[in-house]
Design an enzyme around this catalytic site. Structure first.
Site, PDB file in Angstrom:
ATOM      1  N   ARG A 118       0.855  -1.184   0.000  1.00 34.38           N
ATOM      2  CA  ARG A 118       0.000   0.000   0.000  1.00 34.38           C
ATOM      3  C   ARG A 118       0.888   1.231   0.000  1.00 34.38           C
ATOM      4  NH1 ARG A 118      -2.467   0.129   6.215  1.00 34.38           N
ATOM      5  NH2 ARG A 118      -0.468  -0.064   7.244  1.00 34.38           N
ATOM      6  N   ASN A 156      -4.736   8.196   4.505  1.00 27.60           N
ATOM      7  CA  ASN A 156      -4.574   7.401   5.723  1.00 27.60           C
ATOM      8  C   ASN A 156      -3.112   7.432   6.118  1.00 27.60           C
ATOM      9  OD1 ASN A 156      -5.886   5.431   7.633  1.00 27.60           O
ATOM     10  ND2 ASN A 156      -4.161   4.187   6.932  1.00 27.60           N
ATOM     11  N   GLU A 157      -2.857   7.893   7.337  1.00 24.80           N
ATOM     12  CA  GLU A 157      -1.486   7.926   7.859  1.00 24.80           C
ATOM     13  C   GLU A 157      -0.482   8.391   6.801  1.00 24.80           C
ATOM     14  OE1 GLU A 157      -0.629   4.150   9.710  1.00 24.80           O
ATOM     15  OE2 GLU A 157      -1.674   4.746  11.527  1.00 24.80           O
ATOM     16  N   GLU A 314      -7.423   5.295  15.624  1.00 25.13           N
ATOM     17  CA  GLU A 314      -7.091   3.867  15.614  1.00 25.13           C
ATOM     18  C   GLU A 314      -6.283   3.515  16.847  1.00 25.13           C
ATOM     19  OE1 GLU A 314      -4.776   2.446  12.322  1.00 25.13           O
ATOM     20  OE2 GLU A 314      -5.906   3.584  10.858  1.00 25.13           O
ATOM     21  N   TRP A 322       2.426  -6.500  13.283  1.00 20.51           N
ATOM     22  CA  TRP A 322       3.602  -5.987  12.571  1.00 20.51           C
ATOM     23  C   TRP A 322       4.825  -5.846  13.472  1.00 20.51           C
ATOM     24  CZ3 TRP A 322       4.216  -1.419  15.168  1.00 20.51           C
ATOM     25  CH2 TRP A 322       3.056  -0.781  15.653  1.00 20.51           C
ATOM     26  N   GLU A 362      -3.100  -8.327   7.029  1.00 22.88           N
ATOM     27  CA  GLU A 362      -3.436  -7.966   8.406  1.00 22.88           C
ATOM     28  C   GLU A 362      -4.424  -8.925   9.062  1.00 22.88           C
ATOM     29  OE1 GLU A 362      -2.252  -3.377   8.682  1.00 22.88           O
ATOM     30  OE2 GLU A 362      -4.264  -3.705   7.897  1.00 22.88           O
ATOM     31  N   LYS A 363      -4.444 -10.160   8.556  1.00 26.42           N
ATOM     32  CA  LYS A 363      -5.440 -11.106   9.088  1.00 26.42           C
ATOM     33  C   LYS A 363      -5.128 -11.543  10.513  1.00 26.42           C
ATOM     34  CE  LYS A 363      -3.391 -14.950   6.468  1.00 26.42           C
ATOM     35  NZ  LYS A 363      -2.536 -14.078   5.645  1.00 26.42           N
ATOM     36  N   HIS A 365      -4.069  -9.416  12.774  1.00 26.08           N
ATOM     37  CA  HIS A 365      -4.194  -8.206  13.606  1.00 26.08           C
ATOM     38  C   HIS A 365      -5.549  -8.284  14.302  1.00 26.08           C
ATOM     39  CE1 HIS A 365      -4.554  -3.979  14.701  1.00 26.08           C
ATOM     40  NE2 HIS A 365      -3.320  -3.749  14.273  1.00 26.08           N
TER      41      HIS A 365
HETATM   42  C1  GAL Z   1      -2.220   1.594  10.887  1.00 26.30           C
HETATM   43  C2  GAL Z   1      -3.004   1.707   9.587  1.00 26.30           C
HETATM   44  C3  GAL Z   1      -4.104   0.683   9.504  1.00 26.30           C
HETATM   45  C4  GAL Z   1      -3.591  -0.667   9.907  1.00 26.30           C
HETATM   46  C5  GAL Z   1      -3.028  -0.568  11.299  1.00 26.30           C
HETATM   47  C6  GAL Z   1      -2.515  -1.887  11.826  1.00 26.30           C
HETATM   48  O1  GAL Z   1      -0.922   2.088  10.747  1.00 26.30           O
HETATM   49  O2  GAL Z   1      -3.567   2.990   9.454  1.00 26.30           O
HETATM   50  O3  GAL Z   1      -4.586   0.651   8.180  1.00 26.30           O
HETATM   51  O4  GAL Z   1      -2.614  -1.080   9.012  1.00 26.30           O
HETATM   52  O5  GAL Z   1      -1.952   0.313  11.301  1.00 26.30           O
HETATM   53  O6  GAL Z   1      -1.940  -1.728  13.115  1.00 26.30           O
END
Ligand code: GAL
Length: 672
Positions: A118, A156-157, A314, A322, A362-363, A365
């Site tokens: 991304r 986003n970020e 978030e 991660w 991200e499954k 997460h």
């Molecule tokens: C953020 C991001 C999200 C997701 C999240 C996972 O940095 O905006 O889309 O990836 O981390 O922790």
């Protein structure tokens, strides 16, 4: 900004915002209905939609398909759930880079980064700006008047993965930015100090981003490149915001900033371009003090919001995916984290993400609704917190009480950590965190603010690290102390100007008069070396040989290269006082130094609580709420006066007993 948050709260029926990123494109339509039903059950009232939906909205170049978003927004609206609609520009679809390979980001070594994750685009790519602009036009035109729409979520970020690009388009944009900043090459040569190492530029075409080089790169070039890169993203943000403001003027705009989790993006600059400040925060699982980093980032979010309320866009319900080892949150930890943000000024508690993905990167997460569905501990905690936030609605809009400011500046961070400094152990965030944690342990709440902030309302200002400072910001701190303020300044501060040129006339340059001393020589320490101070405490990382010029030595070095010389000084300056800390004191010693300064400045903790207990006060128009968070393994007694609104507290004489890990919110009795 606080008005905008208040309007959003009103839009949500006076409730604290509660929800998360919602990615329905990952699920068949039947699941959407269940989502809406369960969102209601959990008390969700706001979700972010569309963050990664570009490929769905524009499956082929120029072909826009809104069916899925129409349906999702309609469904959410039917269920009384408001939408924070993302502009979807954070992840261009595969067709974009297939058509515009020149828009791929390029590393300093010249490696192109391909599609398949991304944010795979160069921030200075004209093709990206154009494609993103077209998409935002389409979205804004279609949804401006949609009844579910409560907030626009730009991108986003920004810069999370692609802030620094070194391609030819970036080089051209960098030159334009430099022309704007300096006007001509003489000024650029002067600012970058190109008289050194035969680097003088005679033609703009010779100026490059700081690509990989055989030896140290020019520090002025690097520092400006960090600034330019943040500004390039900011220009994209502004362009999106301009479209939204034109087509949808009644809906506020935000973007999710990352606080100290993102070095490359100047959060204060972005916050100024938002109607409402929103941040993301993730704990570092390996850090036993991660909850203190959470508090630091919440206080920084408030600083970016000018002291008013902000939105936690978030965080995670449990593990992320991660980090090297993704530790699940312990029972009660999610609630404690969420309420700590609320205590420090958040008027909305949101997560990544609503439903845990079954495929994609991200499954693993965590999410509000885990793979295991409603039979899980996490789901129950999410549902319970939703109910608790409804009870806590009177907290929304309240101002966090802080009499101390800590200065934070991305530019000082960038400059301090360029190559070829006195010591690699002098790290900006390390110092900020070390000082912040000492204050946190002392129970004192602070606003984390930009150095240009009006400091006059604070009793005490902390400056853990300010290697680079502009003339104006230095003058502001000096004036603040002259007018009766109290400041504590860390070593290697005030020494460089905004071009990263050394301030001549004796270190610490801008602060020599303020601190009443001259640093004769910096004496950084060896790795893991400690030096003793005369009170039996120790310091690491740094020492220096100080000549007093009006200041008094409060502590002296008892060993090491500066033995016998001052290690902590105090200077009466104007009507105020300035302290200077010439090493990195061990944690307890720093806590004592800062608490002594608080004492002199008349700063007291929100409540006198035992160590490891976090207590923060939010005061609204009608009432004040004290949040007490017990981070220890013991039951603690906390003296409070008022009514317990939420949390399990056992009444005790003159206060309450709070169990390990528990959070108690007390509505304080007037005059308490
Ligand atoms: C953020 C991001 C999200 C997701 C999240 C996972 O940095 O905006 O889309 O990836 O981390 O922790």
């Amino acid at each position: 900004m606080s008005d905008v948050m208040a309007r959003l709260t009103a839009r949500l029926g006076g409730m604290i915002a509660y929800g998360g990123d919602y990615n329905p494109e990952q699920w068949p339509r039947e699941v959407w209905k269940e989502d809406a039903r369960l969102m209601r059950e959990a008390g969700v009232n706001l979700v972010t939609v569309g963050v990664f939906s570009w490929a769905w909205i524009e499956p082929r170049p120029g072909r826009y398909e809104f069916g899925f978003l129409d349906e999702v927004l309609g469904l959410l609206h039917e269920h009384g759930i408001a939408v924070d609609l993302a502009t979807a520009t954070a992840s261009p679809p595969p067709w974009f880079l297939a058509r515009h390979p020149e828009a791929m980001p390029v590393t300093a070594e010249g490696v192109r980064l391909w599609h398949g994750s991304r944010q795979g685009f160069c921030p200075s790519s004209p093709a990206y700006a154009e494609a993103a602009g077209r998409l935002v036009e389409q979205l804004a035109a279609r949804y401006a008047g949609h009844p579910a729409l409560a907030l626009w979520h730009v991108h986003n970020e920004w810069g999370n993965h692609n802030a620094h690009c070194f391609c030819d388009a970036s080089a051209a944009a960098f030159r334009d930015w430099l022309r704007e900043r300096y006007g001509d090459l003489d000024a650029l040569n002067d600012a970058w100090g190109t008289a050194f190492w035969s680097q003088r530029y005679g033609d703009w075409a010779e100026v490059m981003p700081p690509r990989a080089t055989p030896a140290f790169r020019n520090p002025g070039q690097q520092l400006d490149y960090w600034r330019f890169s943040s500004d390039a993203l900011l220009a994209l943000h502004r362009a999106e915001a301009a479209v939204l403001r034109r087509l949808s003027p009644d809906v506020p705009i935000t973007t999710n900033l990352m606080g100290t989790l993102e070095k490359k993006v100047d959060g204060f600059a972005f916050a100024r371009e938002c109607d409402l400040v929103a941040v993301d925060h993730y704990l570092t699982a390996a850090d036993p003090q991660a909850h203190i980093d959470l508090s630091l980032n919440a206080d920084l979010a408030r600083g970016m919001a000018g002291g008013g309320p902000w939105l936690l866009m978030e965080h995670s319900t449990s593990a992320v995916n991660w980090q090297p080892r993704n530790i699940a949150k312990a029972p009660g930890e999610m609630r404690r984290n969420s309420l700590a943000h609320l205590a420090r000024g958040a008027d909305g508690i949101m997560y990544f993400q609503w439903r845990q993905s079954r495929a994609g990167a991200e499954k693993w997460h965590s999410a509000m609704l885990p793979h295991g569905g409603t039979a899980t501990t996490t789901w129950r905690a999410v549902r319970d917190l939703g109910a608790e936030l409804r009870t806590l609605r009177p907290v929304a809009g309240g101002a966090v009480e802080a009499e101390v400011a800590m200065l934070f500046d991305w530019h000082a961070w960038w400059a301090l950590e360029l190559e070829a400094r006195p010591s690699v152990d002098v790290r900006y965030l390390d110092l900020i965190r070390h000082w912040y944690a000492a204050l946190w342990r002392g129970g004192v709440t602070c606003d984390v603010v930009h150095p240009g902030t009006d400091l006059s309302r604070y009793r005490l200002v902390l400056v853990p690290s300010q290697y680079l400072v502009t003339d104006a910001d230095a003058a502001s701190l000096c004036r603040y102390v002259e007018d009766g303020g109290h400041a504590v300044v860390g070593f290697f501060s005030g020494v460089a100007d905004e071009r990263d040129h050394v301030r001549l006339g004796g270190h610490p340059g801008a602060y020599r008069g303020l601190l009443g001393l001259l640093v004769d020589e910096f004496l950084p320490l060896r790795e893991k070396e400690t030096v003793a101070l005369d009170d039996g405490t120790t310091g690491t990382v740094w020492s220096e040989r100080i000549v007093l010029e009006g200041a008094q030595a409060v502590r002296t070095f008892a060993s090491g290269p500066a033995a016998g010389g001052p290690a902590l000084t105090r200077h009466a300056h104007g009507r105020g006082t300035a302290w200077y800390v010439a090493t990195r004191p061990e944690a307890d010693a720093l806590e004592r130094i800062l608490m002594d300064a608080c004492g002199e400045a008349g700063v007291t903790p929100a409540v006198s609580a035992p160590g490891g207990v976090e207590a923060v006060r939010r005061a609204g128009a009608d009432s004040a709420h004290l949040f007490v968070m017990n981070h220890t393994d013991e039951t603690v007694f906390v003296p409070v006066r008022g009514t317990v609104v939420t949390g399990a507290a056992r009444p005790a004489d003159g206060g309450v007993e709070v169990a390990p890990g528990e959070v108690v919110v007390v509505r304080e009795t007037a005059g308490a």
